[in-house]
Design a protein around this motif. Structure first.
Motif, PDB file in Angstrom:
ATOM      1  N   GLN A  34       2.275  -0.031   9.928  1.00 52.73           N
ATOM      2  CA  GLN A  34       3.591  -0.177   9.295  1.00 52.73           C
ATOM      3  C   GLN A  34       4.735   0.154  10.255  1.00 52.73           C
ATOM      4  OE1 GLN A  34       4.079  -1.403   6.159  1.00 52.73           O
ATOM      5  NE2 GLN A  34       1.896  -1.587   5.841  1.00 52.73           N
ATOM      6  N   SER A  35       4.488   1.052  11.204  1.00 53.65           N
ATOM      7  CA  SER A  35       5.551   1.438  12.140  1.00 53.65           C
ATOM      8  C   SER A  35       5.526   0.634  13.435  1.00 53.65           C
ATOM      9  CB  SER A  35       5.469   2.939  12.452  1.00 53.65           C
ATOM     10  OG  SER A  35       4.260   3.242  13.092  1.00 53.65           O
ATOM     11  N   ASP A  36       4.548  -0.240  13.600  1.00 58.53           N
ATOM     12  CA  ASP A  36       4.459  -1.072  14.800  1.00 58.53           C
ATOM     13  C   ASP A  36       5.589  -2.105  14.777  1.00 58.53           C
ATOM     14  OD1 ASP A  36       3.688  -3.162  16.683  1.00 58.53           O
ATOM     15  OD2 ASP A  36       1.691  -2.255  16.675  1.00 58.53           O
ATOM     16  N   PRO A  37       6.406  -2.193  15.840  1.00 54.81           N
ATOM     17  CA  PRO A  37       7.528  -3.133  15.846  1.00 54.81           C
ATOM     18  C   PRO A  37       7.103  -4.603  15.781  1.00 54.81           C
ATOM     19  CG  PRO A  37       7.311  -2.066  17.990  1.00 54.81           C
ATOM     20  CD  PRO A  37       6.339  -1.399  17.068  1.00 54.81           C
ATOM     21  N   CYS A  38       5.859  -4.906  16.106  1.00 56.21           N
ATOM     22  CA  CYS A  38       5.374  -6.290  16.035  1.00 56.21           C
ATOM     23  C   CYS A  38       4.901  -6.677  14.636  1.00 56.21           C
ATOM     24  CB  CYS A  38       4.223  -6.495  17.024  1.00 56.21           C
ATOM     25  SG  CYS A  38       4.720  -6.355  18.737  1.00 56.21           S
ATOM     26  N   PHE A  39       4.759  -5.691  13.747  1.00 60.66           N
ATOM     27  CA  PHE A  39       4.236  -5.934  12.406  1.00 60.66           C
ATOM     28  C   PHE A  39       5.285  -6.560  11.502  1.00 60.66           C
ATOM     29  CE2 PHE A  39       3.556  -4.445   8.013  1.00 60.66           C
ATOM     30  CZ  PHE A  39       2.360  -5.080   7.760  1.00 60.66           C
ATOM     31  N   SER A  40       4.842  -7.461  10.652  1.00 63.90           N
ATOM     32  CA  SER A  40       5.684  -8.038   9.612  1.00 63.90           C
ATOM     33  C   SER A  40       4.918  -8.050   8.299  1.00 63.90           C
ATOM     34  CB  SER A  40       6.089  -9.472   9.971  1.00 63.90           C
ATOM     35  OG  SER A  40       6.724 -10.091   8.865  1.00 63.90           O
ATOM     36  N   ALA A  69       1.906  -0.163  -3.773  1.00 63.55           N
ATOM     37  CA  ALA A  69       2.038  -1.534  -3.272  1.00 63.55           C
ATOM     38  C   ALA A  69       3.219  -1.624  -2.321  1.00 63.55           C
ATOM     39  CB  ALA A  69       2.236  -2.494  -4.440  1.00 63.55           C
ATOM     40  N   VAL A  70       3.062  -2.426  -1.296  1.00 54.95           N
ATOM     41  CA  VAL A  70       4.124  -2.662  -0.329  1.00 54.95           C
ATOM     42  C   VAL A  70       4.992  -3.796  -0.856  1.00 54.95           C
ATOM     43  CG1 VAL A  70       4.595  -3.418   2.035  1.00 54.95           C
ATOM     44  CG2 VAL A  70       2.669  -1.896   1.580  1.00 54.95           C
ATOM     45  N   SER A  71       6.286  -3.604  -0.825  1.00 53.81           N
ATOM     46  CA  SER A  71       7.191  -4.658  -1.256  1.00 53.81           C
ATOM     47  C   SER A  71       7.157  -5.782  -0.214  1.00 53.81           C
ATOM     48  CB  SER A  71       8.605  -4.094  -1.388  1.00 53.81           C
ATOM     49  OG  SER A  71       9.502  -5.116  -1.692  1.00 53.81           O
ATOM     50  N   ARG A  72       6.873  -6.999  -0.663  1.00 50.27           N
ATOM     51  CA  ARG A  72       6.744  -8.129   0.247  1.00 50.27           C
ATOM     52  C   ARG A  72       7.715  -9.236  -0.149  1.00 50.27           C
ATOM     53  NH1 ARG A  72       2.341  -7.059   3.134  1.00 50.27           N
ATOM     54  NH2 ARG A  72       0.734  -5.771   2.212  1.00 50.27           N
ATOM     55  N   PRO A  73       8.315  -9.882   0.859  1.00 48.01           N
ATOM     56  CA  PRO A  73       9.236 -10.982   0.556  1.00 48.01           C
ATOM     57  C   PRO A  73       8.517 -12.262   0.143  1.00 48.01           C
ATOM     58  CG  PRO A  73       9.084 -10.658   2.927  1.00 48.01           C
ATOM     59  CD  PRO A  73       8.274  -9.565   2.285  1.00 48.01           C
ATOM     60  N   SER A  74       7.231 -12.381   0.500  1.00 49.33           N
ATOM     61  CA  SER A  74       6.466 -13.571   0.136  1.00 49.33           C
ATOM     62  C   SER A  74       4.983 -13.191   0.046  1.00 49.33           C
ATOM     63  CB  SER A  74       6.673 -14.678   1.172  1.00 49.33           C
ATOM     64  OG  SER A  74       6.257 -14.243   2.449  1.00 49.33           O
ATOM     65  N   PRO A  75       4.195 -13.989  -0.672  1.00 47.67           N
ATOM     66  CA  PRO A  75       2.766 -13.681  -0.815  1.00 47.67           C
ATOM     67  C   PRO A  75       2.027 -13.767   0.522  1.00 47.67           C
ATOM     68  CG  PRO A  75       3.463 -15.321  -2.426  1.00 47.67           C
ATOM     69  CD  PRO A  75       4.591 -15.145  -1.457  1.00 47.67           C
ATOM     70  N   ILE A  76       0.986 -12.955   0.657  1.00 48.05           N
ATOM     71  CA  ILE A  76       0.140 -12.984   1.846  1.00 48.05           C
ATOM     72  C   ILE A  76      -1.319 -13.132   1.430  1.00 48.05           C
ATOM     73  CG2 ILE A  76       1.719 -11.561   3.207  1.00 48.05           C
ATOM     74  CD1 ILE A  76      -0.484  -9.289   2.869  1.00 48.05           C
ATOM     75  N   PRO A 102       0.322  -9.503  -7.439  1.00 46.53           N
ATOM     76  CA  PRO A 102       0.549 -10.945  -7.345  1.00 46.53           C
ATOM     77  C   PRO A 102       1.004 -11.408  -5.964  1.00 46.53           C
ATOM     78  CG  PRO A 102       2.347  -9.899  -8.521  1.00 46.53           C
ATOM     79  CD  PRO A 102       1.315  -8.834  -8.278  1.00 46.53           C
ATOM     80  N   MET A 103       1.393 -10.477  -5.099  1.00 44.82           N
ATOM     81  CA  MET A 103       1.861 -10.842  -3.762  1.00 44.82           C
ATOM     82  C   MET A 103       0.748 -10.798  -2.717  1.00 44.82           C
ATOM     83  SD  MET A 103       4.895 -11.712  -4.315  1.00 44.82           S
ATOM     84  CE  MET A 103       5.872 -11.728  -2.827  1.00 44.82           C
ATOM     85  N   VAL A 104      -0.455 -10.412  -3.130  1.00 48.17           N
ATOM     86  CA  VAL A 104      -1.580 -10.329  -2.197  1.00 48.17           C
ATOM     87  C   VAL A 104      -2.784 -11.061  -2.780  1.00 48.17           C
ATOM     88  CG1 VAL A 104      -3.182  -8.800  -0.989  1.00 48.17           C
ATOM     89  CG2 VAL A 104      -0.805  -8.109  -1.269  1.00 48.17           C
ATOM     90  N   ASP A 105      -3.257 -12.050  -2.033  1.00 50.36           N
ATOM     91  CA  ASP A 105      -4.475 -12.765  -2.397  1.00 50.36           C
ATOM     92  C   ASP A 105      -5.554 -12.253  -1.456  1.00 50.36           C
ATOM     93  OD1 ASP A 105      -6.439 -14.488  -3.220  1.00 50.36           O
ATOM     94  OD2 ASP A 105      -5.361 -16.328  -2.688  1.00 50.36           O
ATOM     95  N   LEU A 106      -6.407 -11.354  -1.942  1.00 44.94           N
ATOM     96  CA  LEU A 106      -7.449 -10.731  -1.131  1.00 44.94           C
ATOM     97  C   LEU A 106      -8.794 -11.338  -1.509  1.00 44.94           C
ATOM     98  CD1 LEU A 106      -7.785  -7.036  -0.211  1.00 44.94           C
ATOM     99  CD2 LEU A 106      -9.774  -8.255  -1.040  1.00 44.94           C
ATOM    100  N   ARG A 107      -9.531 -11.785  -0.481  1.00 44.95           N
ATOM    101  CA  ARG A 107     -10.853 -12.365  -0.727  1.00 44.95           C
ATOM    102  C   ARG A 107     -11.858 -11.786   0.264  1.00 44.95           C
ATOM    103  NH1 ARG A 107      -9.719 -18.290  -2.633  1.00 44.95           N
ATOM    104  NH2 ARG A 107      -7.928 -17.852  -3.944  1.00 44.95           N
ATOM    105  N   VAL A 108     -13.112 -11.758  -0.143  1.00 46.66           N
ATOM    106  CA  VAL A 108     -14.189 -11.220   0.675  1.00 46.66           C
ATOM    107  C   VAL A 108     -15.124 -12.368   1.053  1.00 46.66           C
ATOM    108  CG1 VAL A 108     -16.062  -9.532   0.795  1.00 46.66           C
ATOM    109  CG2 VAL A 108     -14.020  -9.025  -0.564  1.00 46.66           C
ATOM    110  N   PHE A 109     -15.490 -12.417   2.336  1.00 47.13           N
ATOM    111  CA  PHE A 109     -16.322 -13.491   2.861  1.00 47.13           C
ATOM    112  C   PHE A 109     -17.528 -12.913   3.592  1.00 47.13           C
ATOM    113  CE2 PHE A 109     -11.986 -14.965   2.588  1.00 47.13           C
ATOM    114  CZ  PHE A 109     -12.111 -16.211   2.005  1.00 47.13           C
TER     115      PHE A 109
END
Length: 136
Positions: A34-40, A69-76, A102-109
């Motif tokens: 979360q604190s990494d400047p490259c992270f979005s 939950a992390v507030s997200r501007p768009s689904p991931i 609803p902002m996170v679609d998590l799947r296991v493969f």
């Protein structure tokens, strides 16, 4: 052990969890990320749990799942690669417990090829990336 690499050109975070990672190590990795400047917060993620040997308890998985939950501007999308029965079972439990965001679609493969196809990034050699992260 836990480590990650951010691939801004692919809008992807690659995480490896192997061996005997504790809950504290997972929380610390999350803070570093979360604190990494490259992270979005808009980047998708893939996590390699194929070398995980720790059997997390139900209570530990619940503690991971109830983080705010992390507030997200768009689904991931988040893909977890879990080929062993142990890693697959724990990952599915985590998926079920976190399934109401609803902002996170998590799947296991079971394999990374299917996970990368679902993420729409099949051009990336993710197995090589996993190996680089584990070797760092």
């Amino acid at each position: 052990m836990l480590n990650y690499k951010i691939l801004p050109e692919h809008r992807l975070v690659v995480v490896c969890d192997w061996a005997e990672s504790s809950l504290n190590q997972i929380f610390e990795l999350d803070q570093r990320l979360q604190s990494d400047p490259c992270f979005s917060k808009t980047y998708d993620a893939i996590m390699d749990a194929s070398h995980l040997v720790r059997n997390y308890t139900r209570h530990e998985i619940e503690n991971l799942a109830i983080r705010p939950a992390v507030s997200r501007p768009s689904p991931i999308k988040i893909a977890i690669v879990a080929p062993t029965d142990l890693s697959f079972g724990m990952s599915r439990m985590y998926q079920i417990l976190t399934g109401n965001d609803p902002m996170v679609d998590l799947r296991v493969f079971r394999d990374s090829c299917t996970a990368m196809k679902w993420l729409g990034r099949e051009d990336l050699d993710i197995e090589r990336m996993f190996q680089e992260i584990r070797s760092a």
